[in-house]
Design a protein around this motif. Sequence first.
Motif, PDB file in Angstrom:
ATOM      1  N   GLN A   5     -39.354  31.879   4.012  1.00  0.00           N
ATOM      2  CA  GLN A   5     -40.660  32.261   4.664  1.00  0.00           C
ATOM      3  C   GLN A   5     -41.584  30.954   4.400  1.00  0.00           C
ATOM      4  OE1 GLN A   5     -41.210  36.211   6.033  1.00  0.00           O
ATOM      5  NE2 GLN A   5     -42.182  35.436   7.201  1.00  0.00           N
ATOM      6  N   LEU A   6     -42.346  30.432   5.121  1.00  0.00           N
ATOM      7  CA  LEU A   6     -44.254  29.478   4.773  1.00  0.00           C
ATOM      8  C   LEU A   6     -44.570  30.158   3.780  1.00  0.00           C
ATOM      9  CD1 LEU A   6     -44.110  26.427   3.751  1.00  0.00           C
ATOM     10  CD2 LEU A   6     -45.370  26.161   5.967  1.00  0.00           C
ATOM     11  N   VAL A   7     -44.421  30.678   2.666  1.00  0.00           N
ATOM     12  CA  VAL A   7     -45.846  31.531   2.018  1.00  0.00           C
ATOM     13  C   VAL A   7     -47.182  29.703   1.942  1.00  0.00           C
ATOM     14  CG1 VAL A   7     -45.199  33.590   2.483  1.00  0.00           C
ATOM     15  CG2 VAL A   7     -44.958  32.063   0.131  1.00  0.00           C
ATOM     16  N   GLY A   8     -48.174  30.483   1.730  1.00  0.00           N
ATOM     17  CA  GLY A   8     -49.505  30.057   0.440  1.00  0.00           C
ATOM     18  C   GLY A   8     -49.382  30.349  -0.253  1.00  0.00           C
ATOM     19  N   VAL A   9     -49.892  30.499  -2.110  1.00  0.00           N
ATOM     20  CA  VAL A   9     -50.389  31.198  -3.175  1.00  0.00           C
ATOM     21  C   VAL A   9     -51.694  30.613  -3.933  1.00  0.00           C
ATOM     22  CG1 VAL A   9     -49.512  31.904  -5.486  1.00  0.00           C
ATOM     23  CG2 VAL A   9     -47.593  31.798  -3.347  1.00  0.00           C
ATOM     24  N   THR A  10     -52.023  31.400  -3.625  1.00  0.00           N
ATOM     25  CA  THR A  10     -53.203  31.151  -4.972  1.00  0.00           C
ATOM     26  C   THR A  10     -53.356  32.613  -5.944  1.00  0.00           C
ATOM     27  OG1 THR A  10     -54.852  32.757  -3.828  1.00  0.00           O
ATOM     28  CG2 THR A  10     -54.459  29.993  -3.122  1.00  0.00           C
ATOM     29  N   GLY A  11     -53.495  31.682  -7.059  1.00  0.00           N
ATOM     30  CA  GLY A  11     -53.475  32.333  -8.340  1.00  0.00           C
ATOM     31  C   GLY A  11     -53.252  31.432  -9.548  1.00  0.00           C
ATOM     32  N   ARG A  12     -53.210  31.791 -11.335  1.00  0.00           N
ATOM     33  CA  ARG A  12     -52.850  31.503 -12.027  1.00  0.00           C
ATOM     34  C   ARG A  12     -51.987  31.350 -12.970  1.00  0.00           C
ATOM     35  NH1 ARG A  12     -53.215  35.021 -15.802  1.00  0.00           N
ATOM     36  NH2 ARG A  12     -53.381  36.976 -14.952  1.00  0.00           N
ATOM     37  N   ILE A  13     -51.311  30.384 -13.620  1.00  0.00           N
ATOM     38  CA  ILE A  13     -50.288  30.040 -14.601  1.00  0.00           C
ATOM     39  C   ILE A  13     -50.407  30.591 -15.884  1.00  0.00           C
ATOM     40  CG2 ILE A  13     -48.965  28.223 -16.038  1.00  0.00           C
ATOM     41  CD1 ILE A  13     -49.729  26.398 -13.934  1.00  0.00           C
ATOM     42  N   GLN A  14     -49.421  31.243 -15.963  1.00  0.00           N
ATOM     43  CA  GLN A  14     -49.671  32.287 -16.777  1.00  0.00           C
ATOM     44  C   GLN A  14     -48.479  31.968 -18.202  1.00  0.00           C
ATOM     45  OE1 GLN A  14     -50.620  36.679 -17.033  1.00  0.00           O
ATOM     46  NE2 GLN A  14     -48.881  36.986 -17.192  1.00  0.00           N
ATOM     47  N   THR A  15     -48.269  31.911 -18.947  1.00  0.00           N
ATOM     48  CA  THR A  15     -47.151  32.187 -20.438  1.00  0.00           C
ATOM     49  C   THR A  15     -46.898  33.153 -20.961  1.00  0.00           C
ATOM     50  OG1 THR A  15     -48.051  31.578 -21.670  1.00  0.00           O
ATOM     51  CG2 THR A  15     -47.321  29.642 -20.094  1.00  0.00           C
ATOM     52  N   ARG A  16     -46.009  33.758 -21.161  1.00  0.00           N
ATOM     53  CA  ARG A  16     -45.665  34.993 -22.226  1.00  0.00           C
ATOM     54  C   ARG A  16     -43.825  34.017 -22.363  1.00  0.00           C
ATOM     55  NH1 ARG A  16     -42.004  38.051 -19.103  1.00  0.00           N
ATOM     56  NH2 ARG A  16     -41.901  37.312 -16.839  1.00  0.00           N
ATOM     57  N   ASN A  17     -43.781  35.270 -23.725  1.00  0.00           N
ATOM     58  CA  ASN A  17     -42.167  35.554 -24.551  1.00  0.00           C
ATOM     59  C   ASN A  17     -42.314  36.368 -24.893  1.00  0.00           C
ATOM     60  OD1 ASN A  17     -43.159  35.701 -27.136  1.00  0.00           O
ATOM     61  ND2 ASN A  17     -44.343  33.939 -26.874  1.00  0.00           N
ATOM     62  N   TYR A  18     -40.155  37.214 -24.975  1.00  0.00           N
ATOM     63  CA  TYR A  18     -39.901  38.045 -25.258  1.00  0.00           C
ATOM     64  C   TYR A  18     -39.322  37.602 -25.704  1.00  0.00           C
ATOM     65  CZ  TYR A  18     -37.242  37.742 -21.152  1.00  0.00           C
ATOM     66  OH  TYR A  18     -36.535  37.151 -20.233  1.00  0.00           O
ATOM     67  N   GLU A  19     -37.733  38.794 -26.464  1.00  0.00           N
ATOM     68  CA  GLU A  19     -37.021  38.347 -27.409  1.00  0.00           C
ATOM     69  C   GLU A  19     -35.813  38.805 -26.709  1.00  0.00           C
ATOM     70  OE1 GLU A  19     -34.635  40.051 -31.077  1.00  0.00           O
ATOM     71  OE2 GLU A  19     -36.977  39.370 -31.450  1.00  0.00           O
ATOM     72  N   GLY A  20     -34.864  37.823 -26.179  1.00  0.00           N
ATOM     73  CA  GLY A  20     -33.349  37.916 -25.301  1.00  0.00           C
ATOM     74  C   GLY A  20     -32.950  39.282 -25.894  1.00  0.00           C
ATOM     75  N   GLN A  21     -31.735  39.280 -25.324  1.00  0.00           N
ATOM     76  CA  GLN A  21     -30.477  40.295 -25.829  1.00  0.00           C
ATOM     77  C   GLN A  21     -29.698  39.497 -26.890  1.00  0.00           C
ATOM     78  OE1 GLN A  21     -28.364  41.110 -22.194  1.00  0.00           O
ATOM     79  NE2 GLN A  21     -29.801  42.955 -21.834  1.00  0.00           N
TER      80      GLN A  21
END
Length: 140
Positions: free
Chosen positions: A69-85
């Motif tokens: 499906q075609l959708v429009g999104v408005t928002g903001r860019i966010q970065t995050r990090n975590y420790e992987g397995q």
Amino acid sequence: MINAVTLVGRLTKDPELRYTQNGVATANFTLAVNRTFSNQQGEREADFINCVVWRKPAENTANYCRKGQLVGVTGRIQTRNYEGQDGKKVYVTEVVADSVQFLEGKKDGGQDQTSKQDRVKDPFVMTGGVIEISDEDLPF
């Protein structure tokens, strides 16, 4: 400073709806957004952008949107990090959506789910006939 994103693209799969321990809804999905130019082979490439939406918009997106499906999104860019397995840091960049607009109607096998019988006939559609209006019917 401004951090604003507007995207229009197609869902690569059905949105994944989950709830936090506090009962807050969140949905994750990926948008395929076409680039405005073609590559050397004349093909159009796309970017695959991870998005997340929260609360009621998350439930609506998960309940009413499907793969393709075609959708429009408005928002903001966010970065995050975590420790992987494996103990290494994993960095994530995603769009946190304030709004998800459904740009196509809900479809089932390419057909609109509303049958012709369910639709109300529009009395204002021109059928090719002549409309008779007398001077007394005019408001001026």
